[in-house]
Design a protein around this motif. Structure first.
Motif: not given
Ligand code: ZN
Ligand code: ZN
Lengths: 250, 342
Positions: A165, A171, A175-176, A178-179, A183, B315, B318-319, B322-323, B326-327, B330
Protein backbone atom coordinates in the motif's frame (compact mmCIF):
# COMPACT_ATOMS: atom_id res chain seq x y z
CA UNK A 1 56.98 3.71 32.42
CA UNK A 2 55.19 0.64 33.51
CA UNK A 3 53.52 2.54 36.26
CA UNK A 4 52.38 5.23 33.91
CA UNK A 5 50.89 2.66 31.60
CA UNK A 6 49.01 1.01 34.44
CA UNK A 7 47.62 4.39 35.42
CA UNK A 8 46.36 5.05 31.94
CA UNK A 9 44.88 1.58 31.79
CA UNK A 10 43.09 2.09 35.05
CA UNK A 11 41.75 5.39 33.85
CA UNK A 12 40.48 3.80 30.62
CA UNK A 13 38.88 0.97 32.52
CA UNK A 14 37.13 3.39 34.81
CA UNK A 15 35.99 5.40 31.83
CA UNK A 16 34.60 2.30 30.15
CA UNK A 17 32.83 1.32 33.35
CA UNK A 18 31.22 4.70 33.52
CA UNK A 19 29.57 4.21 30.14
CA UNK A 20 26.90 1.66 31.08
CA UNK A 21 25.83 3.86 33.97
CA UNK A 22 25.04 6.56 31.40
CA UNK A 23 22.81 4.09 29.59
CA UNK A 24 25.24 3.34 26.81
CA UNK A 25 25.92 -0.36 27.13
CA UNK A 26 27.67 -2.64 24.76
CA UNK A 27 25.51 -3.36 21.77
CA UNK A 28 27.56 -5.69 19.59
CA UNK A 29 28.82 -8.91 21.16
CA UNK A 30 31.31 -10.36 18.73
CA UNK A 31 32.15 -13.57 20.55
CA UNK A 32 33.71 -14.99 17.40
CA UNK A 33 36.10 -12.08 16.90
CA UNK A 34 34.80 -11.71 13.44
CA UNK A 35 34.94 -7.96 13.03
CA UNK A 36 38.04 -5.89 12.61
CA UNK A 37 38.50 -3.32 15.30
CA UNK A 38 37.62 -0.24 13.28
CA UNK A 39 34.66 -1.99 11.69
CA UNK A 40 33.49 -2.98 15.14
CA UNK A 41 33.63 0.55 16.49
CA UNK A 42 32.03 1.93 13.35
CA UNK A 43 29.09 -0.46 13.65
CA UNK A 44 28.89 0.05 17.40
CA UNK A 45 28.54 3.77 17.01
CA UNK A 46 25.95 3.28 14.27
CA UNK A 47 23.98 0.95 16.56
CA UNK A 48 24.38 3.45 19.37
CA UNK A 49 23.16 6.32 17.24
CA UNK A 50 20.13 4.45 15.88
CA UNK A 51 19.30 3.07 19.32
CA UNK A 52 19.09 6.57 20.69
CA UNK A 53 17.10 7.81 17.74
CA UNK A 54 14.58 4.96 17.69
CA UNK A 55 14.45 4.44 21.46
CA UNK A 56 15.28 0.78 21.17
CA UNK A 57 18.44 -1.15 22.04
CA UNK A 58 19.79 -2.80 18.93
CA UNK A 59 21.83 -5.83 19.98
CA UNK A 60 23.92 -8.09 17.76
CA UNK A 61 25.36 -11.35 19.11
CA UNK A 62 27.76 -13.35 17.00
CA UNK A 63 28.58 -16.87 18.25
CA UNK A 64 31.07 -19.36 16.92
CA UNK A 65 29.02 -22.49 17.37
CA UNK A 66 25.65 -22.83 19.07
CA UNK A 67 24.04 -25.72 17.24
CA UNK A 68 27.16 -27.86 17.49
CA UNK A 69 27.15 -27.42 21.24
CA UNK A 70 23.52 -28.36 21.45
CA UNK A 71 22.34 -24.82 22.17
CA UNK A 72 19.09 -23.64 20.63
CA UNK A 73 19.55 -20.23 19.07
CA UNK A 74 16.15 -18.96 20.19
CA UNK A 75 16.68 -20.12 23.76
CA UNK A 76 20.14 -18.58 23.69
CA UNK A 77 18.73 -15.24 22.59
CA UNK A 78 16.05 -15.37 25.31
CA UNK A 79 18.65 -16.14 27.98
CA UNK A 80 20.82 -13.27 26.75
CA UNK A 81 17.91 -10.87 27.21
CA UNK A 82 17.16 -12.23 30.68
CA UNK A 83 20.76 -12.10 31.73
CA UNK A 84 21.87 -8.74 30.31
CA UNK A 85 18.55 -6.99 31.07
CA UNK A 86 18.63 -5.19 27.73
CA UNK A 87 16.37 -2.28 27.05
CA UNK A 88 16.40 1.32 26.02
CA UNK A 89 16.91 3.49 29.10
CA UNK A 90 15.55 0.78 31.38
CA UNK A 91 15.96 -2.88 32.20
CA UNK A 92 13.94 -5.25 30.07
CA UNK A 93 12.84 -2.49 27.74
CA UNK A 94 12.59 -2.15 23.99
CA UNK A 95 15.17 -4.35 22.37
CA UNK A 96 15.91 -5.82 18.96
CA UNK A 97 18.33 -8.74 18.97
CA UNK A 98 20.09 -10.36 16.04
CA UNK A 99 21.83 -13.61 16.94
CA UNK A 100 24.11 -15.31 14.42
CA UNK A 101 25.39 -18.88 14.80
CA UNK A 102 28.37 -19.07 12.46
CA UNK A 103 28.96 -22.83 12.34
CA UNK A 104 25.32 -23.71 12.69
CA UNK A 105 24.52 -21.33 9.81
CA UNK A 106 21.47 -20.15 11.72
CA UNK A 107 20.12 -16.74 12.51
CA UNK A 108 17.49 -15.53 14.99
CA UNK A 109 15.87 -12.11 15.16
CA UNK A 110 13.84 -11.08 18.21
CA UNK A 111 11.86 -8.07 19.35
CA UNK A 112 11.26 -7.30 23.03
CA UNK A 113 9.28 -4.72 24.93
CA UNK A 114 6.53 -2.39 23.71
CA UNK A 115 8.12 -2.05 20.32
CA UNK A 116 7.19 -5.61 19.50
CA UNK A 117 4.30 -3.86 17.77
CA UNK A 118 6.79 -2.52 15.22
CA UNK A 119 8.81 -5.73 15.11
CA UNK A 120 6.12 -8.35 14.62
CA UNK A 121 6.97 -11.88 13.56
CA UNK A 122 6.18 -11.11 9.95
CA UNK A 123 8.14 -7.87 9.96
CA UNK A 124 11.13 -9.69 11.50
CA UNK A 125 10.71 -12.24 8.70
CA UNK A 126 10.97 -9.38 6.21
CA UNK A 127 14.14 -8.08 7.87
CA UNK A 128 15.61 -11.58 7.97
CA UNK A 129 14.92 -12.02 4.26
CA UNK A 130 16.68 -8.72 3.64
CA UNK A 131 19.86 -9.72 5.43
CA UNK A 132 19.99 -13.38 4.39
CA UNK A 133 21.84 -12.71 1.08
CA UNK A 134 24.67 -10.97 3.01
CA UNK A 135 24.72 -13.83 5.54
CA UNK A 136 25.13 -16.38 2.80
CA UNK A 137 28.06 -14.39 1.41
CA UNK A 138 29.59 -14.14 4.90
CA UNK A 139 29.56 -10.34 4.68
CA UNK A 140 28.76 -9.93 8.35
CA UNK A 141 29.56 -6.23 8.56
CA UNK A 142 26.91 -5.62 5.89
CA UNK A 143 24.52 -7.95 7.76
CA UNK A 144 24.85 -5.89 10.92
CA UNK A 145 24.61 -2.56 9.13
CA UNK A 146 21.53 -3.69 7.22
CA UNK A 147 19.92 -5.07 10.38
CA UNK A 148 20.40 -1.78 12.23
CA UNK A 149 19.01 0.23 9.34
CA UNK A 150 16.02 -2.09 8.89
CA UNK A 151 15.10 -1.91 12.58
CA UNK A 152 15.29 1.86 12.30
CA UNK A 153 13.06 1.75 9.22
CA UNK A 154 10.36 -0.28 11.01
CA UNK A 155 10.21 1.55 14.36
CA UNK A 156 7.34 4.05 14.42
CA UNK A 157 5.62 2.60 11.35
CA UNK A 158 2.02 1.46 12.03
CA UNK A 159 2.33 -0.89 9.07
CA UNK A 160 5.37 -2.52 7.55
CA UNK A 161 7.35 -0.07 5.41
CA UNK A 162 7.44 -2.84 2.83
CA UNK A 163 3.63 -2.92 2.67
CA UNK A 164 2.40 -2.79 -0.92
CA UNK A 165 0.00 0.00 0.00
CA UNK A 166 2.94 2.33 0.56
CA UNK A 167 4.32 1.74 -2.91
CA UNK A 168 3.67 4.57 -5.34
CA UNK A 169 3.06 2.26 -8.31
CA UNK A 170 0.38 0.46 -6.30
CA UNK A 171 -1.28 3.75 -5.32
CA UNK A 172 -1.26 4.76 -8.99
CA UNK A 173 -2.95 1.53 -10.05
CA UNK A 174 -5.62 1.84 -7.34
CA UNK A 175 -6.27 5.47 -8.30
CA UNK A 176 -6.53 4.37 -11.94
CA UNK A 177 -9.07 1.67 -11.07
CA UNK A 178 -11.14 4.07 -8.94
CA UNK A 179 -11.22 6.74 -11.68
CA UNK A 180 -12.02 4.27 -14.46
CA UNK A 181 -14.81 2.65 -12.43
CA UNK A 182 -16.49 5.92 -11.49
CA UNK A 183 -16.27 7.39 -15.01
CA UNK A 184 -17.50 4.08 -16.42
CA UNK A 185 -20.53 4.12 -14.13
CA UNK A 186 -21.19 7.76 -15.03
CA UNK A 187 -21.09 6.95 -18.75
CA UNK A 188 -23.27 3.88 -18.31
CA UNK A 189 -25.90 5.75 -16.32
CA UNK A 190 -25.99 8.96 -18.29
CA UNK A 191 -28.86 7.81 -20.50
CA UNK A 192 -31.00 6.70 -17.55
CA UNK A 193 -31.17 3.33 -15.90
CA UNK A 194 -33.73 0.66 -15.10
CA UNK A 195 -35.20 1.36 -11.67
CA UNK A 196 -37.86 -1.33 -11.44
CA UNK A 197 -37.51 -4.73 -9.82
CA UNK A 198 -39.47 -7.61 -8.36
CA UNK A 199 -40.61 -5.26 -5.61
CA UNK A 200 -42.18 -2.79 -8.07
CA UNK A 201 -44.72 -5.14 -9.60
CA UNK A 202 -45.15 -7.91 -7.03
CA UNK A 203 -48.72 -8.20 -5.90
CA UNK A 204 -48.40 -11.27 -3.78
CA UNK A 205 -45.57 -13.72 -3.28
CA UNK A 206 -45.33 -16.68 -0.99
CA UNK A 207 -43.33 -19.80 -0.38
CA UNK A 208 -45.71 -22.72 -0.80
CA UNK A 209 -43.17 -25.37 0.14
CA UNK A 210 -39.56 -25.39 1.16
CA UNK A 211 -37.10 -28.09 1.99
CA UNK A 212 -33.48 -27.83 3.04
CA UNK A 213 -32.29 -31.40 3.42
CA UNK A 214 -28.82 -32.10 4.70
CA UNK A 215 -27.34 -34.88 2.58
CA UNK A 216 -23.74 -35.35 3.54
CA UNK A 217 -20.60 -33.75 4.79
CA UNK A 218 -17.19 -33.64 3.18
CA UNK A 219 -14.09 -32.82 5.16
CA UNK A 220 -10.71 -31.91 3.76
CA UNK A 221 -7.62 -31.45 5.85
CA UNK A 222 -4.58 -29.63 4.62
CA UNK A 223 -1.44 -29.43 6.61
CA UNK A 224 -0.64 -25.83 7.43
CA UNK A 225 2.48 -25.15 5.36
CA UNK A 226 5.60 -24.72 7.44
CA UNK A 227 8.55 -22.95 5.97
CA UNK A 228 11.58 -25.23 6.46
CA UNK A 229 13.75 -22.18 6.59
CA UNK A 230 11.69 -20.53 9.22
CA UNK A 231 10.26 -22.02 12.33
CA UNK A 232 9.22 -20.58 15.60
CA UNK A 233 8.39 -16.93 15.69
CA UNK A 234 8.08 -15.39 19.11
CA UNK A 235 7.83 -16.86 22.57
CA UNK A 236 8.41 -16.18 26.24
CA UNK A 237 11.79 -16.19 28.00
CA UNK A 238 12.48 -18.13 31.19
CA UNK A 239 12.37 -14.76 32.91
CA UNK A 240 8.81 -14.31 31.70
CA UNK A 241 9.46 -11.74 28.97
CA UNK A 242 7.41 -12.22 25.83
CA UNK A 243 8.96 -11.49 22.46
CA UNK A 244 8.50 -11.72 18.74
CA UNK A 245 10.92 -13.57 16.53
CA UNK A 246 12.02 -14.89 13.19
CA UNK A 247 14.34 -17.81 12.71
CA UNK A 248 16.13 -18.99 9.62
CA UNK A 249 19.22 -20.56 8.22
CA UNK A 250 21.68 -19.26 5.70
CA UNK B 1 -64.50 9.23 -37.61
CA UNK B 2 -62.85 12.28 -36.16
CA UNK B 3 -64.00 14.19 -33.10
CA UNK B 4 -63.24 17.55 -31.53
CA UNK B 5 -63.88 18.43 -27.90
CA UNK B 6 -65.52 21.80 -28.27
CA UNK B 7 -66.24 24.30 -25.56
CA UNK B 8 -69.95 24.37 -24.58
CA UNK B 9 -69.62 28.11 -23.89
CA UNK B 10 -67.87 29.48 -26.94
CA UNK B 11 -67.42 26.57 -29.35
CA UNK B 12 -63.63 26.74 -29.47
CA UNK B 13 -61.50 23.59 -29.27
CA UNK B 14 -60.64 22.46 -25.75
CA UNK B 15 -57.38 20.87 -24.65
CA UNK B 16 -56.54 18.65 -21.69
CA UNK B 17 -54.81 20.64 -18.95
CA UNK B 18 -52.18 18.63 -17.06
CA UNK B 19 -52.30 20.98 -14.08
CA UNK B 20 -56.00 20.83 -13.37
CA UNK B 21 -56.61 17.40 -14.90
CA UNK B 22 -59.59 18.91 -16.73
CA UNK B 23 -60.43 19.98 -20.23
CA UNK B 24 -59.92 23.69 -20.58
CA UNK B 25 -60.84 26.28 -23.18
CA UNK B 26 -58.06 28.64 -24.18
CA UNK B 27 -60.56 31.22 -25.52
CA UNK B 28 -62.94 31.70 -22.60
CA UNK B 29 -61.18 29.84 -19.78
CA UNK B 30 -64.00 27.35 -19.22
CA UNK B 31 -63.00 24.17 -17.43
CA UNK B 32 -64.78 20.86 -17.74
CA UNK B 33 -64.09 17.70 -15.78
CA UNK B 34 -63.28 14.66 -17.86
CA UNK B 35 -64.83 11.90 -15.75
CA UNK B 36 -68.41 12.97 -16.47
CA UNK B 37 -68.00 13.13 -20.23
CA UNK B 38 -69.69 10.41 -22.21
CA UNK B 39 -67.45 8.96 -24.88
CA UNK B 40 -68.88 8.25 -28.29
CA UNK B 41 -69.13 4.51 -28.62
CA UNK B 42 -68.51 3.18 -32.07
CA UNK B 43 -69.56 -0.29 -32.98
CA UNK B 44 -67.70 -0.38 -36.25
CA UNK B 45 -64.17 -1.69 -36.05
CA UNK B 46 -61.12 -0.24 -37.54
CA UNK B 47 -59.97 -1.55 -40.87
CA UNK B 48 -56.28 -2.26 -41.09
CA UNK B 49 -55.66 -0.91 -44.58
CA UNK B 50 -57.49 2.23 -43.76
CA UNK B 51 -55.92 4.94 -45.89
CA UNK B 52 -58.87 7.18 -45.30
CA UNK B 53 -58.49 10.92 -45.29
CA UNK B 54 -59.71 12.80 -42.25
CA UNK B 55 -60.92 16.37 -42.56
CA UNK B 56 -60.78 18.91 -39.77
CA UNK B 57 -64.27 19.89 -38.74
CA UNK B 58 -63.12 23.42 -37.93
CA UNK B 59 -61.41 24.38 -41.11
CA UNK B 60 -61.92 21.51 -43.51
CA UNK B 61 -58.22 20.95 -44.05
CA UNK B 62 -56.85 17.43 -44.45
CA UNK B 63 -55.57 16.14 -41.10
CA UNK B 64 -52.20 14.51 -41.60
CA UNK B 65 -52.06 11.12 -39.85
CA UNK B 66 -50.00 8.02 -40.19
CA UNK B 67 -51.53 4.58 -39.86
CA UNK B 68 -51.05 4.44 -36.07
CA UNK B 69 -52.19 7.94 -35.11
CA UNK B 70 -55.17 8.09 -32.77
CA UNK B 71 -54.92 11.70 -31.65
CA UNK B 72 -53.20 14.71 -33.17
CA UNK B 73 -53.89 18.31 -33.99
CA UNK B 74 -54.87 19.94 -37.26
CA UNK B 75 -51.68 21.28 -38.80
CA UNK B 76 -53.69 24.12 -40.30
CA UNK B 77 -55.79 25.51 -37.44
CA UNK B 78 -54.15 23.70 -34.51
CA UNK B 79 -57.41 22.21 -33.24
CA UNK B 80 -57.11 18.98 -31.24
CA UNK B 81 -58.61 16.07 -33.13
CA UNK B 82 -59.23 12.51 -32.01
CA UNK B 83 -59.60 9.63 -34.43
CA UNK B 84 -62.22 7.81 -32.52
CA UNK B 85 -62.59 4.87 -34.89
CA UNK B 86 -59.01 3.93 -34.05
CA UNK B 87 -59.89 3.94 -30.34
CA UNK B 88 -62.91 1.70 -30.59
CA UNK B 89 -63.68 -1.97 -30.51
CA UNK B 90 -60.62 -4.02 -29.71
CA UNK B 91 -58.54 -0.88 -30.09
CA UNK B 92 -60.26 0.77 -27.14
CA UNK B 93 -57.86 1.43 -24.29
CA UNK B 94 -59.11 0.35 -20.89
CA UNK B 95 -57.21 2.86 -18.85
CA UNK B 96 -54.98 5.88 -19.18
CA UNK B 97 -52.55 7.79 -17.01
CA UNK B 98 -53.11 11.46 -17.90
CA UNK B 99 -50.27 13.93 -18.33
CA UNK B 100 -49.24 15.54 -15.05
CA UNK B 101 -46.23 17.38 -16.44
CA UNK B 102 -46.99 20.28 -18.75
CA UNK B 103 -44.93 21.25 -21.76
CA UNK B 104 -43.35 24.15 -19.84
CA UNK B 105 -42.51 21.94 -16.87
CA UNK B 106 -41.06 19.35 -19.22
CA UNK B 107 -38.85 21.99 -20.84
CA UNK B 108 -37.72 23.25 -17.44
CA UNK B 109 -36.96 19.75 -16.23
CA UNK B 110 -35.09 18.95 -19.42
CA UNK B 111 -32.98 22.10 -19.17
CA UNK B 112 -32.15 21.25 -15.59
CA UNK B 113 -31.24 17.71 -16.61
CA UNK B 114 -28.99 19.06 -19.38
CA UNK B 115 -27.24 21.41 -17.01
CA UNK B 116 -26.54 18.52 -14.66
CA UNK B 117 -25.09 16.46 -17.50
CA UNK B 118 -21.58 16.04 -16.22
CA UNK B 119 -20.19 14.36 -19.31
CA UNK B 120 -22.14 16.20 -22.00
CA UNK B 121 -20.55 18.88 -24.20
CA UNK B 122 -20.78 22.50 -23.16
CA UNK B 123 -23.15 23.46 -25.97
CA UNK B 124 -25.58 20.76 -24.91
CA UNK B 125 -25.97 22.09 -21.42
CA UNK B 126 -27.69 25.26 -22.47
CA UNK B 127 -30.58 23.24 -23.94
CA UNK B 128 -31.67 26.09 -26.15
CA UNK B 129 -31.51 23.92 -29.21
CA UNK B 130 -34.60 21.91 -28.48
CA UNK B 131 -36.08 21.54 -31.93
CA UNK B 132 -39.36 20.14 -30.89
CA UNK B 133 -41.13 18.81 -27.85
CA UNK B 134 -44.15 16.59 -28.30
CA UNK B 135 -46.51 15.06 -25.80
CA UNK B 136 -47.60 11.58 -26.75
CA UNK B 137 -49.63 8.74 -25.34
CA UNK B 138 -47.81 5.47 -25.93
CA UNK B 139 -49.79 2.23 -26.21
CA UNK B 140 -48.87 -0.31 -23.54
CA UNK B 141 -50.05 -3.73 -22.58
CA UNK B 142 -50.17 -4.39 -18.88
CA UNK B 143 -50.23 -7.95 -17.64
CA UNK B 144 -51.37 -9.56 -14.44
CA UNK B 145 -49.30 -12.70 -14.17
CA UNK B 146 -49.31 -15.71 -11.91
CA UNK B 147 -46.06 -17.63 -11.65
CA UNK B 148 -45.71 -21.14 -10.34
CA UNK B 149 -42.08 -21.67 -9.59
CA UNK B 150 -40.29 -24.85 -8.60
CA UNK B 151 -36.60 -24.77 -7.84
CA UNK B 152 -34.18 -27.58 -7.12
CA UNK B 153 -30.72 -26.59 -6.02
CA UNK B 154 -27.65 -27.98 -4.33
CA UNK B 155 -26.27 -25.76 -1.65
CA UNK B 156 -23.26 -25.89 0.64
CA UNK B 157 -22.24 -24.46 3.96
CA UNK B 158 -18.52 -24.28 4.48
CA UNK B 159 -16.81 -24.08 7.85
CA UNK B 160 -13.05 -23.81 8.19
CA UNK B 161 -11.01 -24.08 11.32
CA UNK B 162 -7.53 -25.09 12.39
CA UNK B 163 -6.98 -28.21 14.36
CA UNK B 164 -3.42 -28.73 15.45
CA UNK B 165 -1.24 -28.54 12.39
CA UNK B 166 -4.18 -28.89 10.04
CA UNK B 167 -6.49 -26.52 8.28
CA UNK B 168 -9.86 -28.29 8.25
CA UNK B 169 -12.54 -27.44 5.70
CA UNK B 170 -15.93 -28.88 6.52
CA UNK B 171 -18.47 -28.70 3.71
CA UNK B 172 -22.09 -29.56 4.49
CA UNK B 173 -24.20 -30.37 1.44
CA UNK B 174 -27.90 -29.67 1.21
CA UNK B 175 -30.67 -30.43 -1.23
CA UNK B 176 -32.73 -27.28 -1.47
CA UNK B 177 -36.25 -27.16 -2.82
CA UNK B 178 -38.59 -24.21 -3.13
CA UNK B 179 -42.11 -24.02 -4.43
CA UNK B 180 -43.10 -20.43 -4.92
CA UNK B 181 -46.22 -18.63 -5.92
CA UNK B 182 -45.70 -15.13 -7.25
CA UNK B 183 -48.31 -12.72 -8.56
CA UNK B 184 -47.26 -9.67 -10.50
CA UNK B 185 -49.76 -6.94 -11.21
CA UNK B 186 -49.78 -4.62 -14.20
CA UNK B 187 -46.33 -5.30 -15.62
CA UNK B 188 -46.13 -2.89 -18.57
CA UNK B 189 -44.73 -3.57 -22.03
CA UNK B 190 -44.85 -0.93 -24.74
CA UNK B 191 -46.78 -1.93 -27.84
CA UNK B 192 -45.36 0.60 -30.25
CA UNK B 193 -42.96 -0.56 -32.92
CA UNK B 194 -41.41 2.88 -33.28
CA UNK B 195 -40.04 3.15 -29.77
CA UNK B 196 -36.94 1.35 -28.55
CA UNK B 197 -37.89 -1.32 -26.02
CA UNK B 198 -34.85 -0.86 -23.83
CA UNK B 199 -35.38 2.88 -23.58
CA UNK B 200 -39.06 2.39 -22.78
CA UNK B 201 -38.16 -0.03 -19.97
CA UNK B 202 -36.01 2.66 -18.41
CA UNK B 203 -38.95 5.11 -18.32
CA UNK B 204 -40.69 2.96 -15.72
CA UNK B 205 -42.09 3.06 -13.12
CA UNK B 206 -45.40 4.85 -13.57
CA UNK B 207 -47.48 5.51 -10.50
CA UNK B 208 -50.63 3.43 -10.97
CA UNK B 209 -52.68 5.47 -8.52
CA UNK B 210 -53.29 7.85 -11.40
CA UNK B 211 -54.71 5.18 -13.71
CA UNK B 212 -58.10 6.44 -14.95
CA UNK B 213 -60.81 4.80 -17.02
CA UNK B 214 -60.14 5.80 -20.59
CA UNK B 215 -61.86 8.88 -22.04
CA UNK B 216 -60.95 10.43 -25.38
CA UNK B 217 -60.85 13.86 -23.70
CA UNK B 218 -57.54 12.96 -22.03
CA UNK B 219 -55.95 12.86 -25.49
CA UNK B 220 -57.11 16.32 -26.53
CA UNK B 221 -54.03 18.36 -27.45
CA UNK B 222 -51.60 15.46 -27.51
CA UNK B 223 -50.42 12.89 -29.98
CA UNK B 224 -51.57 9.34 -29.43
CA UNK B 225 -50.97 6.07 -31.19
CA UNK B 226 -52.64 2.70 -31.31
CA UNK B 227 -50.84 -0.51 -30.55
CA UNK B 228 -48.84 -2.32 -33.22
CA UNK B 229 -48.74 -5.59 -31.31
CA UNK B 230 -51.55 -7.25 -29.44
CA UNK B 231 -51.26 -8.77 -25.97
CA UNK B 232 -50.62 -12.25 -27.37
CA UNK B 233 -47.73 -11.06 -29.50
CA UNK B 234 -46.11 -9.24 -26.62
CA UNK B 235 -46.56 -12.06 -24.12
CA UNK B 236 -43.03 -13.49 -24.65
CA UNK B 237 -41.58 -10.08 -23.87
CA UNK B 238 -43.39 -9.71 -20.57
CA UNK B 239 -42.50 -13.30 -19.63
CA UNK B 240 -38.87 -12.50 -20.24
CA UNK B 241 -39.20 -9.31 -18.29
CA UNK B 242 -40.55 -10.94 -15.13
CA UNK B 243 -38.01 -13.75 -15.34
CA UNK B 244 -35.34 -11.52 -13.85
CA UNK B 245 -37.76 -10.45 -11.11
CA UNK B 246 -38.48 -14.09 -10.33
CA UNK B 247 -34.77 -14.94 -10.22
CA UNK B 248 -34.36 -12.11 -7.75
CA UNK B 249 -37.11 -13.43 -5.55
CA UNK B 250 -35.82 -17.01 -5.69
CA UNK B 251 -32.41 -15.86 -4.48
CA UNK B 252 -34.04 -13.98 -1.62
CA UNK B 253 -35.71 -17.17 -0.39
CA UNK B 254 -32.51 -19.22 -0.22
CA UNK B 255 -30.38 -17.84 2.58
CA UNK B 256 -27.49 -18.80 4.77
CA UNK B 257 -25.50 -20.87 2.30
CA UNK B 258 -21.96 -20.43 1.11
CA UNK B 259 -22.82 -21.50 -2.41
CA UNK B 260 -26.01 -22.32 -4.29
CA UNK B 261 -26.10 -24.20 -7.56
CA UNK B 262 -29.42 -24.39 -9.39
CA UNK B 263 -30.20 -27.70 -11.01
CA UNK B 264 -33.74 -27.14 -12.06
CA UNK B 265 -35.84 -24.03 -12.33
CA UNK B 266 -39.35 -24.53 -13.57
CA UNK B 267 -41.21 -21.30 -14.10
CA UNK B 268 -44.79 -21.65 -15.17
CA UNK B 269 -46.17 -18.24 -16.01
CA UNK B 270 -49.89 -17.81 -16.55
CA UNK B 271 -51.56 -14.69 -17.80
CA UNK B 272 -54.48 -13.70 -15.60
CA UNK B 273 -55.39 -10.43 -17.26
CA UNK B 274 -54.09 -8.04 -19.84
CA UNK B 275 -55.08 -4.43 -20.19
CA UNK B 276 -54.58 -2.04 -23.05
CA UNK B 277 -53.51 1.28 -21.57
CA UNK B 278 -52.05 4.58 -22.75
CA UNK B 279 -49.15 6.10 -20.84
CA UNK B 280 -47.89 9.66 -21.33
CA UNK B 281 -44.39 10.65 -22.48
CA UNK B 282 -42.73 13.82 -23.68
CA UNK B 283 -40.55 13.36 -26.76
CA UNK B 284 -37.77 15.90 -27.03
CA UNK B 285 -35.94 16.39 -30.32
CA UNK B 286 -32.67 18.08 -29.89
CA UNK B 287 -30.14 19.39 -32.41
CA UNK B 288 -26.46 19.51 -31.61
CA UNK B 289 -23.86 20.00 -34.31
CA UNK B 290 -26.30 18.78 -36.93
CA UNK B 291 -26.81 15.54 -35.03
CA UNK B 292 -30.27 14.85 -33.74
CA UNK B 293 -30.68 13.44 -30.27
CA UNK B 294 -33.99 12.17 -29.00
CA UNK B 295 -34.98 12.05 -25.38
CA UNK B 296 -38.03 10.65 -23.71
CA UNK B 297 -39.51 11.85 -20.49
CA UNK B 298 -41.96 10.02 -18.30
CA UNK B 299 -44.70 12.67 -18.37
CA UNK B 300 -46.02 11.57 -14.99
CA UNK B 301 -42.77 11.34 -12.97
CA UNK B 302 -40.35 13.47 -15.01
CA UNK B 303 -37.75 10.73 -15.40
CA UNK B 304 -35.63 11.38 -18.51
CA UNK B 305 -34.12 8.68 -20.70
CA UNK B 306 -31.99 8.96 -23.82
CA UNK B 307 -28.49 8.88 -25.14
CA UNK B 308 -26.94 12.30 -24.61
CA UNK B 309 -23.82 13.29 -26.55
CA UNK B 310 -20.53 12.59 -24.77
CA UNK B 311 -17.76 15.13 -24.54
CA UNK B 312 -14.43 13.34 -24.62
CA UNK B 313 -12.85 16.43 -23.14
CA UNK B 314 -15.12 16.26 -20.10
CA UNK B 315 -14.65 12.51 -19.77
CA UNK B 316 -10.88 13.04 -19.72
CA UNK B 317 -11.18 15.89 -17.23
CA UNK B 318 -13.33 13.81 -14.91
CA UNK B 319 -11.00 10.88 -15.28
CA UNK B 320 -7.94 12.99 -14.55
CA UNK B 321 -9.64 14.72 -11.65
CA UNK B 322 -10.78 11.50 -10.04
CA UNK B 323 -7.46 9.83 -10.75
CA UNK B 324 -5.35 12.57 -9.23
CA UNK B 325 -7.62 13.19 -6.26
CA UNK B 326 -7.79 9.51 -5.34
CA UNK B 327 -4.03 9.25 -5.79
CA UNK B 328 -3.52 12.22 -3.48
CA UNK B 329 -5.88 10.73 -0.89
CA UNK B 330 -4.08 7.39 -1.06
CA UNK B 331 -0.75 9.18 -0.78
CA UNK B 332 -1.86 11.13 2.27
CA UNK B 333 -3.10 7.95 3.96
CA UNK B 334 0.22 6.30 3.11
CA UNK B 335 2.16 9.26 4.50
CA UNK B 336 0.11 9.13 7.69
CA UNK B 337 1.01 5.46 7.94
CA UNK B 338 4.65 6.44 7.71
CA UNK B 339 5.29 5.85 4.02
CA UNK B 340 7.78 7.85 2.02
CA UNK B 341 6.73 10.48 -0.53
CA UNK B 342 8.14 8.41 -3.39
ZN1 ZN C 1 -64.73 28.39 -24.38
ZN1 ZN D 1 -58.30 22.61 -38.78
Amino acid sequence: MVKKFKWVYLFLLLFLFQLPVQGEGKLIFDHADLLLEDKYSELSSLAEEISQESEIDIIVIIEENLKGNGIDIEKYTQDAYDQYKFGYEKEYGNTAILTIDLKGREVYLAGFGDYQKYLTNSRLDEIREDITPFLSENKFDLVIEQFIKEVDRHIGMPISPNNIFLKTWFQLIIALIIAATIVGIMLFNMGGKVTVSHQTYVDNSRIKAKRDVFTHKTVTRTKIPKNDNNSGGGGVTSGGHSHTGSRGSF
Amino acid sequence: MLIHHTCPNCGADMNFNSETGMLSCDSCGHNQSVEQLEDIKLTQTFEQDDAREYHCENCGAVVVTDKDTTATSCSFCGGAVILVDRLSGELAPVQVIPFTISKEEAMQAFKKWCRNGRLTPKGFMTANRVKNITGMYVPFWMYDLNNDVEVHAKATKVRTYTSGEYQVTETSHYDVYRKLDIDYAKVPVDASEKLDDQIMDKLEPYNYNDLKPFKTAYLAGYLAEKYNYNDEQLYPRVKNKVKSYIDNYITSTINGYTSVQYHQKNINTKQKHSYYVLLPIWMIYYDLEKQEHNFLMNAQTGKIVGKPPVSMQKVSLWFLGLFSSSFIVLKIIALLLGGALW
